[in-house]
Design an enzyme around this catalytic site. Structure first.
Site, short mmCIF file in Angstrom:
data_model
loop_
_atom_site.label_atom_id
_atom_site.label_comp_id
_atom_site.label_asym_id
_atom_site.label_seq_id
_atom_site.Cartn_x
_atom_site.Cartn_y
_atom_site.Cartn_z
N GLU A 1 0.80 -1.23 0.00
CA GLU A 1 0.00 0.00 0.00
C GLU A 1 0.83 1.28 0.00
O GLU A 1 0.36 2.30 -0.50
CB GLU A 1 -0.95 0.00 1.21
CG GLU A 1 -1.92 -1.17 1.25
CD GLU A 1 -2.80 -1.23 0.02
OE1 GLU A 1 -3.26 -0.16 -0.43
OE2 GLU A 1 -3.04 -2.35 -0.51
N SER B 1 -53.26 -19.30 19.93
CA SER B 1 -53.88 -19.45 21.26
C SER B 1 -53.08 -18.79 22.37
O SER B 1 -53.60 -18.63 23.48
CB SER B 1 -54.08 -20.93 21.57
OG SER B 1 -55.00 -21.52 20.68
#
Length: 818
Positions: A201, A502
């Protein structure tokens, strides 16, 4: 002519001055932006999220607290001699107890545990605020009997009734990113990795001043030869500026700004600090979210190492370090994933290895060995380190909501310490119960099985969610948002909205049993309802609810309706009460959140959408005597440089929404569900604590639920697929076993406590056939609870002497044969 020339010079000079001032202003503005922004990143301390504090109290069962193991997870280390340094502990078994159930544990508290002060309500604890001396815990027969603190700062040892120690770390948050670990310093990274990154880099990082003129010239020449941009000349400093302050657009203005800011950055800060921030802000791709969770960025070399290779950066091989450096240029192309070929990643990695050899960082032999190492696709990356990732995500969501409400720019404060309500022992039990429970269910569930492929793939696995909380305080003790956080970060407890079926029916029971403003309730537990087919108008169309077994029982009591979860009779109760009143009750108790539900007949059977968190809020209201308390996951927020003893987090108060008497009647019904009704398999599986619970199954068997609670702990479980499809199992078959497995272990060693009736209810013996008071004429009487003043006053008329005698003889024969 001379005047014209002078005028031109004055204008040119003025324009030059203006241009200079504009440039100076531009540079000053950039300089301020660089300094302020970089300082924020440089001093960025992640907010650490902890589990609930370890509370040691006299009389506490030591076995259930798993004290030695818990101390080890807190970072304490066992020693063979008397502890003398912070973080040490020693367990000495009593010579008279070979089983190790009695003895003494000594420890020296760590300085960081001062974050968690002693209980303020304990005067003895306040008298020894530091508690940095030797703490002795005396254990007799698996029970903590004494706590003694010997601190050099106090004259005599003190014996507090309770002691708080630090909590286990669950995860960290830095800025906008949810990280799996704290940033890794360059000094903690392998030298080969640092060399690889700089070689690829910015090879002249240590010598340039922010801009590398030679690299720029080389890149410009390459671009001119190719006729397009093929090579960049950005330095590491310029990349950092772009990541922190600028976008990725390719314009001349952006490049000039980037260069200027890079020069300013290098002028203000040393290279070491720039490298530190760069290494912990590199973008390494993203982990895919699922079902609305969104993608999560992988930021920094530390998190990338954990994600792609499953171990910390300090333990990476040479080949892995080279591959990590290779990914920086383009994570999409070079990251080793299961969704594209690794050939491009291998080629880029080998280029890194060759440059490392050329610069003398590694030998030719090391390079050849690393090149022969195959690249394994990261099919099972370690997504997050630490415990309870769904909990950490929820904490971040809560903090973001608070920040938005307050108009704050950041959700968390740098360096903040966030203590949750999570009990680490219960959290591990919950995760185990979900994992093992689903594995057992899948052998019985038709359709797709658990898959390790991408969450977007066709083979989505069966899912489950579990939440356990203290119903009196709302403190969440355990939360599991799904079976595998690595594959799906979607939190089904807080984000999924499904039909409860339920599980919703107790809302109807509350509305029917709660006294009306102008008189007594319409129903009692002894009321008789005729279970028969009924047809109602719903949305302008006729709707006929059916019982699950397609059987209609005729006259049944209110309790029988609840225990057997009878659909038709439940709808008749809701119709008598009024569907508007049922919807209003649902809103008050939290079933369905803060939304107003439609007042339709189908609501009575749970044909609405609600999240597990919302349904848990409702059931906690029942367990808390009718007072609604908001579930909470954050206990304390300690801000940097603030006094920990005043740390706090606002807690919502309990709000009474139904009377304690009505809540107890429904709890009594749900206790009957476990003893005699649809939840009776809880007892068959060996759970013998007093409890109340309810099963729930949505239409077409898409969702399976079970919610149950003891006086001190409420747990709710949901099982189903993310994309609704039948699982072929009811709530009693799918969710109840997971609930039972968790609750059995969670309550192990705890004394059994039953629900205590409030003063406003009384018990009477009734005839279940008529709902009237039992007498000698009506054999088979049962005890039932009533709100005082609503109990029956008439005795049953009986069914004749012969029938009564037959009943007595039948019960006598059952007693003798059993």
């Amino acid at each position: 002519m001379i005047r014209r020339r002078l005028r031109f010079r004055y204008i040119a000079f003025g324009l030059a001055v203006i241009a200079l001032l504009v440039c100076a202003g531009w540079v000053i503005a950039l300089d301020r932006k660089v300094v302020n922004g970089f300082d924020a990143h440089l001093h960025r301390q992640p907010a650490v999220i902890y589990a609930g504090r370890l509370t040691l109290q006299r009389g506490q069962p030591v076995e259930s607290a798993q004290l030695p193991g818990r101390l080890a997870r807190l970072g304490y280390r066992p020693v063979d001699e008397t502890p003398s340094q912070p973080g040490e502990f020693q367990w000495r078994t009593s010579g008279q107890d070979e089983r190790g159930r009695s003895g003494a544990l000594q420890l020296v508290r760590r300085s960081q545990d001062q974050l968690f002060p002693s209980l303020p309500s304990d005067p003895a604890a306040r008298s020894a605020p530091s508690q940095r001396g030797v703490v002795t815990l005396t254990v007799e027969d698996d029970r903590l009997t004494e706590i003694t603190v010997s601190d050099p700062s106090i004259a005599a040892p003190v014996s507090p009734s309770a002691l708080l120690l630090g909590a286990e770390s669950l995860g960290v948050i830095a800025g906008l990113h949810r990280l799996s670990m704290e940033p890794v310093r360059p000094s903690e990274m392998p030298l080969i990795l640092l060399a690889a990154i700089l070689t690829m880099e910015d090879r002249r990082f240590w010598t340039h001043s922010g801009i590398d003129v030679r690299s720029v010239a080389r890149a410009l020449a390459a671009d001119l030869r190719a006729g397009r941009i093929v090579e960049g000349g950005s330095t590491l400093t310029q990349q950092l500026v772009k990541n922190l302050f600028l976008g990725h657009e390719q314009t001349i203005n952006r490049k000039l700004t980037e260069a200027a800011m890079a020069l300013l950055l290098e002028a203000h800060y040393p290279k070491e600090q720039i490298l530190d921030v760069y290494l912990n802000s590199i973008y390494f791709g993203s982990r895919a979210g699922a079902q609305g969770a969104g993608a999560q960025a992988i930021i920094g070399v530390g998190e990338a190492a954990e994600f792609y290779f499953g171990r910390p950066v300090s333990r990476l091989s040479v080949a892995e370090q080279a591959l990590l450096a290779a990914m920086i240029k383009s994570p999409v192309r070079y990251a080793p994933t299961a969704w594209h070929t690794t050939d491009t990643a291998r080629a880029r990695r080998d280029v890194v290895l060759q440059r490392l050899e050329a610069t003398g960082v590694i030998t030719a032999e090391t390079r050849r060995s690393a090149q022969q190492t195959p690249i394994a696709a990261a099919q099972h990356p370690v997504v997050m380190a630490g415990e309870a990732p769904y909990v950490v995500d929820w904490v971040q969501q809560v903090l973001e909501e608070r920040a938005a409400a307050q108009g704050a720019l950041a959700a968390t404060l740098p360096g903040a310490q966030i203590v949750t309500t999570i009990d680490p022992a219960l959290q591990r039990l919950a995760e185990s119960a979900v994992r093992e429970g689903l594995a057992q269910l899948e052998s019985r569930v038709p359709g797709p099985k658990h898959s390790t492929t991408s969450p977007a793939g066709p083979a989505a696995p069966l899912q489950a969610a579990l939440i356990a909380l203290d119903p009196h305080t709302g403190a969440v003790k355990a939360l599991v948002g799904g079976r595998d956080y690595q594959l799906s970060q979607f939190n089904r407890v807080t984000q999924a909205r499904r039909q409860p079926g339920s599980l919703f029916k107790p809302v109807v029971y509350l509305a029917a049993l709660e006294p009306r403003p102008d008189g007594p309730p319409l129903f009692t537990l002894a009321s008789v309802i005729n279970d028969e087919p009924v047809t109602l108008l719903s949305g302008g169309e006729e709707w006929t609810p059916r019982n699950v077994d397609l059987t209609y029982r005729g006259p049944v009591t209110f309790r029988q309706v609840a225990e057997s979860s009878i659909n038709a009779a439940t709808v008749q109760i809701a119709s008598a009460v009024g569907f508007e009143r049922v919807a209003q009750m649902a809103h008050e108790v939290g079933a369905g959140g803060d939304r107003t539900l439609p007042a339709l007949p189908s609501v009575a059977l749970g044909a609405v959408e609600a999240s597990p968190l919302e349904m848990a809020t409702f059931y906690a209201t029942l367990a808390n005597g009718g007072a609604r308390v908001a579930p909470r996951v954050i206990d304390l927020l300690v801000e940097p440089e603030h006094d920990p003893s005043v740390a706090s987090w606002p807690q919502a108060p309990s709000v009474p929404v139904v009377s304690p008497e009505t809540a107890y009647l429904v709890t009594s019904l749900l206790s009957g569900v476990i003893e005699h009704g649809t939840g009776r398999s809880v007892r068959a599986l060996g759970f013998d604590y007093p409890a109340a619970g309810k099963t729930g199954t949505s239409s077409a068997l898409h969702d399976a639920w079970f919610a149950g609670y003891t006086p001190g702990l409420l747990t709710l479980v949901w099982v189903g697929y993310d994309r609704p499809q039948p699982i072929g199992l009811t709530g009693a078959q799918a969710a109840l076993p997971i609930w039972t497995s968790f609750m059995q272990q969670a309550l192990e060693g705890e004394p059994a406590r039953d629900f205590v009736p409030p003063a406003g209810v009384i018990s009477r013996r009734i005839d279940p056939a008529s709902g009237k008071l039992a007498s000698w004429r009506c054999p088979g009487g049962v005890s039932e609870w009533f709100i005082t003043g609503t109990e029956p006053t008439e005795s049953c008329e009986g069914r004749g002497v012969i029938v009564a005698v037959q009943g007595w003889l039948t019960r006598a024969w059952q007693w003798l044969t059993n």
